[in-house]
Design a protein around this motif. Structure first.
Motif, mmCIF file in Angstrom:
data_model
loop_
_atom_site.group_PDB
_atom_site.id
_atom_site.type_symbol
_atom_site.label_atom_id
_atom_site.label_comp_id
_atom_site.label_asym_id
_atom_site.label_seq_id
_atom_site.Cartn_x
_atom_site.Cartn_y
_atom_site.Cartn_z
ATOM 1 N N LEU A 14 4.541 92.899 64.754
ATOM 2 C CA LEU A 14 5.095 92.275 63.317
ATOM 3 C C LEU A 14 6.069 93.361 62.891
ATOM 4 N N LEU A 15 6.046 94.251 62.366
ATOM 5 C CA LEU A 15 7.104 94.526 61.325
ATOM 6 C C LEU A 15 8.300 95.054 61.820
ATOM 7 N N ALA A 16 8.351 94.570 63.949
ATOM 8 C CA ALA A 16 9.226 95.475 65.161
ATOM 9 C C ALA A 16 10.027 93.446 64.502
ATOM 10 N N THR A 17 9.600 92.565 64.123
ATOM 11 C CA THR A 17 10.041 90.762 65.097
ATOM 12 C C THR A 17 10.740 90.490 64.057
ATOM 13 N N PRO A 18 12.056 90.262 64.683
ATOM 14 C CA PRO A 18 12.740 90.072 63.954
ATOM 15 C C PRO A 18 11.821 88.560 62.906
ATOM 16 N N ALA A 19 12.861 88.314 61.687
ATOM 17 C CA ALA A 19 12.592 87.626 60.155
ATOM 18 C C ALA A 19 11.887 85.965 61.177
ATOM 19 N N SER A 20 12.433 84.954 62.378
ATOM 20 C CA SER A 20 12.413 83.991 62.898
ATOM 21 C C SER A 20 12.611 83.962 64.083
ATOM 22 N N ALA A 21 12.229 83.127 64.884
ATOM 23 C CA ALA A 21 12.807 83.099 66.745
ATOM 24 C C ALA A 21 13.673 82.363 66.130
ATOM 25 N N GLY A 22 14.361 81.635 65.651
ATOM 26 C CA GLY A 22 15.803 81.438 65.491
ATOM 27 C C GLY A 22 17.093 82.676 65.763
ATOM 28 N N PRO A 23 18.394 82.496 65.053
ATOM 29 C CA PRO A 23 19.179 82.725 65.097
ATOM 30 C C PRO A 23 19.482 83.758 64.195
ATOM 31 N N ALA A 24 18.906 85.235 63.055
ATOM 32 C CA ALA A 24 19.073 85.564 62.146
ATOM 33 C C ALA A 24 20.051 85.456 61.152
ATOM 34 N N HIS A 25 19.387 85.078 59.651
ATOM 35 C CA HIS A 25 20.142 84.283 59.251
ATOM 36 C C HIS A 25 20.607 85.386 58.484
ATOM 37 N N ASP A 26 22.461 85.084 57.457
ATOM 38 C CA ASP A 26 23.251 86.035 57.224
ATOM 39 C C ASP A 26 23.297 85.315 55.074
ATOM 40 N N HIS A 27 22.132 85.206 54.489
ATOM 41 C CA HIS A 27 22.412 84.290 52.867
ATOM 42 C C HIS A 27 20.917 85.281 52.281
ATOM 43 N N ASP A 28 20.811 85.383 51.879
ATOM 44 C CA ASP A 28 20.103 85.815 50.548
ATOM 45 C C ASP A 28 19.428 84.057 50.123
ATOM 46 N N HIS A 29 17.960 84.413 49.972
ATOM 47 C CA HIS A 29 18.018 83.115 48.963
ATOM 48 C C HIS A 29 17.804 83.638 47.473
ATOM 49 N N ALA A 30 17.700 82.180 46.999
ATOM 50 C CA ALA A 30 17.630 82.842 44.974
ATOM 51 C C ALA A 30 15.334 82.940 45.253
ATOM 52 N N PRO A 31 15.171 83.857 44.109
ATOM 53 C CA PRO A 31 14.040 83.743 43.887
ATOM 54 C C PRO A 31 12.814 82.176 44.076
ATOM 55 N N GLY A 32 11.745 82.159 44.518
ATOM 56 C CA GLY A 32 11.328 81.200 44.760
ATOM 57 C C GLY A 32 10.984 80.559 43.353
ATOM 58 N N VAL A 38 12.065 85.217 49.046
ATOM 59 C CA VAL A 38 11.688 83.815 49.749
ATOM 60 C C VAL A 38 12.552 84.375 50.734
ATOM 61 N N GLU A 39 11.540 83.890 52.337
ATOM 62 C CA GLU A 39 12.890 84.914 53.796
ATOM 63 C C GLU A 39 12.736 83.137 54.871
ATOM 64 N N ASP A 40 13.408 83.027 55.400
ATOM 65 C CA ASP A 40 13.431 82.140 56.416
ATOM 66 C C ASP A 40 11.858 82.668 57.831
ATOM 67 N N ALA A 41 10.778 81.276 57.786
ATOM 68 C CA ALA A 41 10.131 81.685 58.576
ATOM 69 C C ALA A 41 10.145 80.827 59.802
ATOM 70 N N GLY A 42 10.680 80.272 60.739
ATOM 71 C CA GLY A 42 11.211 79.507 61.669
ATOM 72 C C GLY A 42 11.679 78.677 60.700
ATOM 73 N N ALA A 43 10.844 77.226 60.899
ATOM 74 C CA ALA A 43 11.590 76.081 60.044
ATOM 75 C C ALA A 43 10.918 75.894 58.970
ATOM 76 N N TRP A 44 10.725 76.677 58.833
ATOM 77 C CA TRP A 44 10.015 77.011 56.928
ATOM 78 C C TRP A 44 10.027 77.956 56.162
ATOM 79 N N HIS A 45 10.600 78.006 55.300
ATOM 80 C CA HIS A 45 10.795 79.039 54.247
ATOM 81 C C HIS A 45 8.929 79.413 53.671
ATOM 82 N N ALA A 46 9.263 80.473 53.735
ATOM 83 C CA ALA A 46 7.704 81.223 52.746
ATOM 84 C C ALA A 46 8.670 81.900 51.298
ATOM 85 N N GLU A 47 7.841 82.011 50.631
ATOM 86 C CA GLU A 47 7.561 82.752 49.290
ATOM 87 C C GLU A 47 6.550 83.612 49.422
ATOM 88 N N LEU A 48 6.866 84.993 49.256
ATOM 89 C CA LEU A 48 5.314 85.523 48.946
ATOM 90 C C LEU A 48 5.566 86.363 47.804
#
Length: 127
Positions: A14-32, A38-48
């Motif tokens: 899990l720690l070595a897996t890319p953030a999503s199965a799609g292409p790496a994102h090249d943007h930062d998300h504003a706080p949720g 907030v980070e991309d998680a496949g088709a979703w966004h996940a706010e930790l």
């Protein structure tokens, strides 16, 4: 020679897996909306969001619309100091929630593996 525990291998994966199965994102998300990262998680966004030993993950679609979490589950592997902690997350009051064995601080690093009700999975990394 002893085999490595399965949980340890999952944590490494899990720690070595890319953030999503799609292409790496090249943007930062504003706080949720809940003040978390907030980070991309496949088709979703996940706010930790972490506070003490409490872990909450809020899911939204690509447009930021909150998603209902009923039927979802997740596994967070987050670092507390030098130790990686595995935290199962289950639906609770509109979020995925769980508790770590130790306080995590406000911005722990690690990974999140989300499973949807239909079995689809996605990952997010929090560096």
């Amino acid at each position: 020679m002893r085999a490595k525990p399965r949980g340890f291998l999952l944590a490494l994966a899990l720690l070595a897996t890319p953030a999503s199965a799609g292409p790496a994102h090249d943007h930062d998300h504003a706080p949720g909306p809940h003040g978390g990262r907030v980070e991309d998680a496949g088709a979703w966004h996940a706010e930790l969001v972490t506070k003490g030993d409490a872990v909450s993950v809020y899911l939204s679609d690509g447009g930021g619309k909150p998603l209902p979490v009923e039927g979802f589950k997740a596994l967070a592997i987050l670092k507390a100091g030098t130790k990686a902690l595995r935290i199962p997350l289950l639906p609770e009051s509109g979020r995925l929630a769980g508790r770590a064995e130790a306080p995590l601080g406000d911005q722990p690093t690690g990974a999140l593996r989300i499973t949807a009700p239909d079995g689809a999975t996605a990952s997010a990394r929090f560096d």
